[in-house]
Design a protein around this motif. Structure first.
Motif, PDB file in Angstrom:
ATOM      1  N   UNK A   1      42.576  46.360   5.509  1.00 11.63           N
ATOM      2  CA  UNK A   1      43.365  45.132   5.624  1.00 11.63           C
ATOM      3  C   UNK A   1      44.271  45.189   6.830  1.00 11.63           C
ATOM      4  N   UNK A   2      44.762  44.040   7.262  1.00 10.12           N
ATOM      5  CA  UNK A   2      45.619  43.995   8.442  1.00 10.12           C
ATOM      6  C   UNK A   2      47.050  44.426   8.118  1.00 10.12           C
ATOM      7  N   UNK A   3      47.820  44.689   9.142  1.00  7.24           N
ATOM      8  CA  UNK A   3      49.268  44.748   8.995  1.00  7.24           C
ATOM      9  C   UNK A   3      49.781  43.315   8.919  1.00  7.24           C
ATOM     10  N   UNK A   4      50.832  43.125   8.155  1.00  9.63           N
ATOM     11  CA  UNK A   4      51.469  41.813   8.102  1.00  9.63           C
ATOM     12  C   UNK A   4      52.966  41.977   8.316  1.00  9.63           C
ATOM     13  N   UNK A   5      53.547  41.130   9.165  1.00  7.72           N
ATOM     14  CA  UNK A   5      55.001  41.095   9.344  1.00  7.72           C
ATOM     15  C   UNK A   5      55.516  39.812   8.703  1.00  7.72           C
ATOM     16  N   UNK A   6      56.632  39.964   7.999  1.00 10.82           N
ATOM     17  CA  UNK A   6      57.089  38.884   7.129  1.00 10.82           C
ATOM     18  C   UNK A   6      58.094  37.950   7.814  1.00 10.82           C
ATOM     19  N   UNK A   7      57.833  36.660   7.704  1.00  5.03           N
ATOM     20  CA  UNK A   7      58.810  35.601   8.000  1.00  5.03           C
ATOM     21  C   UNK A   7      59.489  35.287   6.683  1.00  5.03           C
ATOM     22  N   UNK A   8      60.549  36.012   6.386  1.00  7.46           N
ATOM     23  CA  UNK A   8      61.120  35.984   5.031  1.00  7.46           C
ATOM     24  C   UNK A   8      61.791  34.664   4.692  1.00  7.46           C
ATOM     25  N   UNK A   9      62.390  34.054   5.690  1.00  9.79           N
ATOM     26  CA  UNK A   9      63.011  32.760   5.435  1.00  9.79           C
ATOM     27  C   UNK A   9      64.458  32.844   5.008  1.00  9.79           C
ATOM     28  N   UNK A  10      65.030  34.044   5.001  1.00  7.03           N
ATOM     29  CA  UNK A  10      66.465  34.073   4.686  1.00  7.03           C
ATOM     30  C   UNK A  10      67.220  33.468   5.872  1.00  7.03           C
ATOM     31  N   UNK A  11      68.392  32.839   5.628  1.00  4.75           N
ATOM     32  CA  UNK A  11      69.041  32.032   6.668  1.00  4.75           C
ATOM     33  C   UNK A  11      69.715  32.844   7.784  1.00  4.75           C
ATOM     34  N   UNK A  12      69.724  34.166   7.685  1.00  5.19           N
ATOM     35  CA  UNK A  12      70.415  34.961   8.710  1.00  5.19           C
ATOM     36  C   UNK A  12      69.581  35.015   9.988  1.00  5.19           C
ATOM     37  N   UNK A  13      70.209  35.504  11.044  1.00  3.19           N
ATOM     38  CA  UNK A  13      69.534  35.559  12.348  1.00  3.19           C
ATOM     39  C   UNK A  13      68.274  36.422  12.245  1.00  3.19           C
ATOM     40  N   UNK A  14      67.244  36.073  12.946  1.00  4.53           N
ATOM     41  CA  UNK A  14      65.945  36.733  12.758  1.00  4.53           C
ATOM     42  C   UNK A  14      65.829  38.079  13.477  1.00  4.53           C
ATOM     43  N   UNK A  15      64.940  38.918  12.948  1.00  6.89           N
ATOM     44  CA  UNK A  15      64.685  40.247  13.507  1.00  6.89           C
ATOM     45  C   UNK A  15      63.804  40.159  14.753  1.00  6.89           C
ATOM     46  N   UNK A  16      63.937  41.205  15.574  1.00  7.72           N
ATOM     47  CA  UNK A  16      63.028  41.357  16.714  1.00  7.72           C
ATOM     48  C   UNK A  16      62.230  42.653  16.581  1.00  7.72           C
ATOM     49  N   UNK A  17      61.117  42.695  17.302  1.00  8.29           N
ATOM     50  CA  UNK A  17      60.204  43.839  17.248  1.00  8.29           C
ATOM     51  C   UNK A  17      59.803  44.250  18.655  1.00  8.29           C
ATOM     52  N   UNK A  18      59.454  45.534  18.805  1.00  8.35           N
ATOM     53  CA  UNK A  18      58.878  46.005  20.072  1.00  8.35           C
ATOM     54  C   UNK A  18      58.103  47.298  19.812  1.00  8.35           C
ATOM     55  N   UNK A  19      57.366  47.729  20.813  1.00  3.65           N
ATOM     56  CA  UNK A  19      56.680  49.035  20.743  1.00  3.65           C
ATOM     57  C   UNK A  19      55.942  49.256  19.434  1.00  3.65           C
ATOM     58  N   UNK A  20      54.888  48.543  19.225  1.00  7.62           N
ATOM     59  CA  UNK A  20      54.104  48.705  18.002  1.00  7.62           C
ATOM     60  C   UNK A  20      52.738  49.278  18.366  1.00  7.62           C
ATOM     61  N   UNK A  21      52.440  50.425  17.819  1.00  6.11           N
ATOM     62  CA  UNK A  21      51.106  50.993  18.003  1.00  6.11           C
ATOM     63  C   UNK A  21      50.650  51.675  16.717  1.00  6.11           C
ATOM     64  N   UNK A  22      49.371  51.851  16.620  1.00  3.52           N
ATOM     65  CA  UNK A  22      48.782  52.397  15.398  1.00  3.52           C
ATOM     66  C   UNK A  22      47.642  53.340  15.783  1.00  3.52           C
ATOM     67  N   UNK A  23      47.498  54.396  15.027  1.00  2.34           N
ATOM     68  CA  UNK A  23      46.383  55.323  15.214  1.00  2.34           C
ATOM     69  C   UNK A  23      45.595  55.383  13.916  1.00  2.34           C
ATOM     70  N   UNK A  24      44.319  55.103  13.987  1.00  2.00           N
ATOM     71  CA  UNK A  24      43.481  55.233  12.791  1.00  2.00           C
ATOM     72  C   UNK A  24      43.305  56.714  12.466  1.00  2.00           C
ATOM     73  N   UNK A  25      43.337  57.021  11.209  1.00  2.00           N
ATOM     74  CA  UNK A  25      43.256  58.433  10.812  1.00  2.00           C
ATOM     75  C   UNK A  25      42.054  58.662   9.897  1.00  2.00           C
TER      76      UNK A  25
END
Lengths: 258, 258, 258, 258
Positions: free
Chosen positions: B234-258
Motif C-alpha cells: 500500500x502507499x504512504x498517506x499524509x493526512x489533511x487532518x482539518x484541525x483549525x491550527x496552522x498547517x504542517x510542512x514536510x521536506x526530505x522524504x525518502x524510502x528504501x524497500x527492504x
C-alpha cells in the motif's frame, strides 16, 4: 382492523426473528475518547542539536561515553586505566594494550558510536581494520574495513559476528567516519538459567538499516557455535583485535538506557 | 599371573564404564572457517552525504519521495494531482484538499521524513498541528505538535495512533524541523485472510527511539478498536487532518524497500 | 464585595488550573458490548472420541495419514509405493527401502503421531531406534529410543535435531507407544528468497511439553549448520535411518491444516 | 610439445582464476560431532498412564491441583476454605460463594483441566454455563457452553476473553467432559514496570489447537480495554460467574511448572 394487526404483528415477528438469526448483536458505537490513554506521560527528552557532520549531538538523557577529551568512562580488563590514545577529539586503538570496557554496565539501550578506518589502511579480509563493539561484553557487532574488502559476510561490518550478515554493505571508504546507531534489547533468562528470550538488535549503519530486530542466537565466538549463558547487565567492550593493519579511531559515543 | 590380569581388566573396565557414564563424548574442536558464511554478498549501498541540518542525504538505493521541487510522487485520493503547496523547498498541507498518497505502493521499508509545526501554531491537544503518516495507507504514526501540548499519550507525536504511546517525548519546539526514521515490516496474512504475523514498527524521532519493534495490533481508527483485514502493498498517506491550527510542512522524504 | 469576588475567582481559577494539570481528561465509560467480536464465527470441529490408550481419535477436520490399514497416503522418494510393512494395525520401517513421504504437502499444521521402539531394541546412542519425522520434508523432530540411552541432547527424542534439546525426557520404555502432538508454523520468505519469519514448533511428547514454540533456525543436517532456503508447502517425511537396531513402528497418524 | 603445454597451462590458469573469482573461500568440512550438545541433560519425567477417558494421568513432575477427593489446594478470596462442592470425584461451582484460587502461585506452566457443562443446562449466550480459568489470576481463558450457543466469538469457549477467539469451536455437548491443555508463558516486565514481553498462551481444547502461542494484550475485563500492570507469580482462579444456568463441574486438574 384486528386481523390486519395480527397479520402485521406476525410479519414483523418473522422479520425480527430472521434479523436476529442472521445479524450479530448490534455493537454499540464507541466514542473517540474511549480509546485514549492519558498516562503515564512519556518523559520529555530534548533532542540533540544538528551538527555539520550529518549527525545530531547526544539527546538530553544520554550518557556520554566519549566527548573528545578523555577515556574516563572506560577501563581495561583489570579495571585499570584504558590505555588507548586520545588525540584530536578522537581516540585510537593502542595495539597490544587490550580491549577497553565501559565502567558502567547496561541492559537495554540505544547506542550511538562513530568509527573510522584510517586512510592508509592495508591488509585484506579480516586483517584490515578489524575491531568490534561487544554489547553487554558478549555479543559482537563487527567493525571492519568492508569497503571493497571481500570477507565472509557474517564477519563484515554491520554483522552480528559469525551469525547474521548485514542486509546491505553501507561502508564508508577509509578515512571517512562511519556511524552506528544500535538499538539493543538484552536477553532474558529464567531463574533456572534457561534462556527465556534471546537478545535482539537493530543496527543502522550510516543511516541504512543493516540489522532489523535481529535475534542474537548466543555469544559470538570466532571458533565454535553461539551459546547462551545467563547473565545480568554488562559493559560495552571495544576490541583491540591485533590484526597488523592500521588501527581504528572512535568518536561521539553516547548511550541511552531504555 | 592370570588373576592379576583379570583383576586389572576388571578395574580398567570399571574405570572406563565410569568415564563413559560421567563424561559426554569429546566434541572435536571446530575451526574458525567453519562458521563463515560467504554468500549471498550484501549489496553495496552508498550512504548519504552529511548535511548541516544533522541528517544524511538519501542513500543510493532510496526512492526519493520529495526532493524540494514538486509532488510528482504523490496524488490525491482520486489519483489526481496532489494539491498541497510546494514552496521554499518544502511542501505544506493545503487544508480541505484531502490526504495525499504516494503513487507507488510498498511492503517492508525504511522511511525518512521531516516535518515542521509552524512557529505560529495555536490550539491545543489534538487541535494543534495534527497530521499523520499512514504506513501502507492503514497504520498511522501520529504527527502533532507535542511540544508542551498535553493530549492523550497514544495520540501524541511518535505514537502508533490510539495504540502505542512513544517511549519518550522527543518533540522539537514549533518552527523547528522534526525527523522521523521509521523501520516498518508489513503484516502477513494466511491465504484464508487470517493474520499470520502483525506489522512491526521502529520509530526514531529526532534521533531518539520512541517505538522499538512495536507490534501494531490493527488499523488505527479514531473511533473504535484496531482490526486487521488482509491486504497487500500500500502507499504512504499524509493526512489533511482539518484541525483549525496552522498547517504542517514536510521536506526530505525518502524510502528504501527492504 | 468586589474584592471578595476577585479573591474567590482567583482561588477558584487556581484550583481549576491545578486540577487540569493533574487530572487527565475523563475517559467515558465503555459498555461491555463494545469489546465483543461477533464474526467470523469459528468453524465447528467435532472432537475425537476417547480411546482406552489415553488418546482421542482424530477430530472431524483431520486428514487421516494412517488408519491401521494401508500406506495409501504415503509414497517413496520416487513417488512409487511406500515399501514399509503394514501389520497388526501399525506399520514398521522396512530397512533399506528408504524414507517415506506423504503424498500431500502441508504448510501450517497440527500433527498427531504415535511411534514405538520395539521391546527387543539393542544398540546405544544414535544407533538405538533412530528415525525422525521431517516437517515439510526439511525440519526433523527426532525419534529415538531415549529411555536410559545417553546421547547428545540435541539428538534425543523430542529434539529439533541438532538444534534444540527437549525441555524434558518424556520417553516411554521400549515396547510402549510414544505420542507426539506437534503444532507447526511454517517459515515465511520474502519474494527475494530471504527469510522473513522462521518456522516455529511446539512438541508435546506423551502429554509433556518438550518444545514450546521453539524457533527453528534452518534445516536439520547431521553434518553442518542449519540454513534456510525459500520453499513452499512440503510433505511429511519419516526416516529410514539405517541404524542396525530393531526398527520403529508407527500408528494413529493424523494432521489438521491450520 | 612445448607450445601445447604452455597453452594448456594458460587455459588451466584461466579456469582456476575464474573459479577463484566465482567461488567463495573453501569452507572446511565439519564433522557430525561438532554440532552435538551434551549438556545439560534434560530431566527425566515419567509420562502419565493411559486412561479410558482418552487422557493420560498426570506426569511425574506435575502438581496435582484436584485428584477427586478435596479442594485442599484451593482457597477463597479471603484465603479461607474453598466452598465449592466436591462429589463423585469432581467438584462443582457453588454459586454465590465466589471464585476459588490455588494456594500456590505460578509463573510459566503447562495446565491440564477438565470441565463439564451439565446436561440440563439452560440459558443462552453468556448466560449458559459461564465460568473461566484466570491464568496468574489475571488472564481469563473462557469456559462456556459453546455447543450450538451463539455468542460473541471472543467470549466463547477457548477464547482469551474479549481478546482472541478460538481458531475452532471444539466444544463437547452438555453432559460430556471438555479437556483444556494450556501452555502459558507469563509476561515479563522491566524494572520500571513497563511491559517487556507480553504473556503467550497455547490452548488445546479436546485435542484441537484453538490458540497457537497467542499473545495476550493485557488483562481480560468484561468492560473496557486490556491493560498490563507489572506483576509476579499468581494463582490460578476459577470463576463463580453467577449466571443463572446450571453450574459447571471440574475434574483432573494438574499443572507443571516450566
Amino acid at each position: 382492523m384486528k386481523w390486519t394487526k395480527i397479520y402485521l404483528s406476525l410479519v414483523l415477528s418473522t422479520v425480527l426473528l430472521t434479523l436476529q438469526a442472521q445479524q450479530p448483536k448490534q455493537i454499540p458505537k464507541m466514542e473517540s475518547a474511549m480509546t485514549e490513554i492519558w498516562e503515564p506521560v512519556p518523559e520529555v527528552v530534548t533532542p540533540g542539536k544538528s551538527k555539520p557532520d550529518g549527525t545530531l549531538s547526544a539527546p538530553s538523557d544520554a550518557i556520554i561515553l566519549f566527548d573528545g577529551k578523555n577515556l574516563s568512562s572506560w577501563q581495561d580488563k583489570n579495571a585499570g586505566m584504558a590505555q588507548w590514545q586520545v588525540h584530536d577529539g578522537v581516540f585510537t586503538v593502542n595495539k597490544g594494550t587490550g580491549d577497553i570496557f565501559t565502567k558502567q554496565s547496561f541492559e537495554d539501550f540505544q547506542l550511538h558510536l562513530e568509527w573510522m578506518v584510517p586512510a592508509n589502511i592495508s591488509g585484506e579480509s579480516q586483517y584490515r581494520g578489524n575491531s568490534g563493539v561487544f554489547l553487554q561484553n558478549m555479543y559482537e557487532i563487527q567493525l571492519l574495513d568492508s569497503y571493497q574488502n571481500p570477507t565472509y559476510v557474517n564477519g563484515q561490518a554491520g554483522s552480528v559476528y559469525k551469525q547474521s550478515p548485514p542486509l546491505k554493505n553501507a561502508m564508508q571508504s577509509p578515512g571517512h567516519w562511519n556511524i552506528y546507531d544500535i538499538i539493543y534489547t538484552a536477553p532474558r533468562f529464567k531463574e533456572n538459567g534457561n534462556l527465556l528470550y534471546p537478545a535482539r538488535v537493530t543496527v543502522v549503519h550510516n543511516g541504512i538499516v543493516v540489522q532489523n530486530n535481529t535475534q542474537i542466537t548466543g555469544h559470538t565466538p570466532n571458533v565454535g557455535l553461539p551459546k547462551y549463558k545467563a547473565h545480568g547487565p554488562g559493559p560495552l567492550r571495544l576490541q583491540d583485535h591485533g590484526d597488523p593493519s592500521a588501527p581504528l579511531s572512535f568518536r561521539n559515543i553516547w548511550i541511552r538506557e531504555m
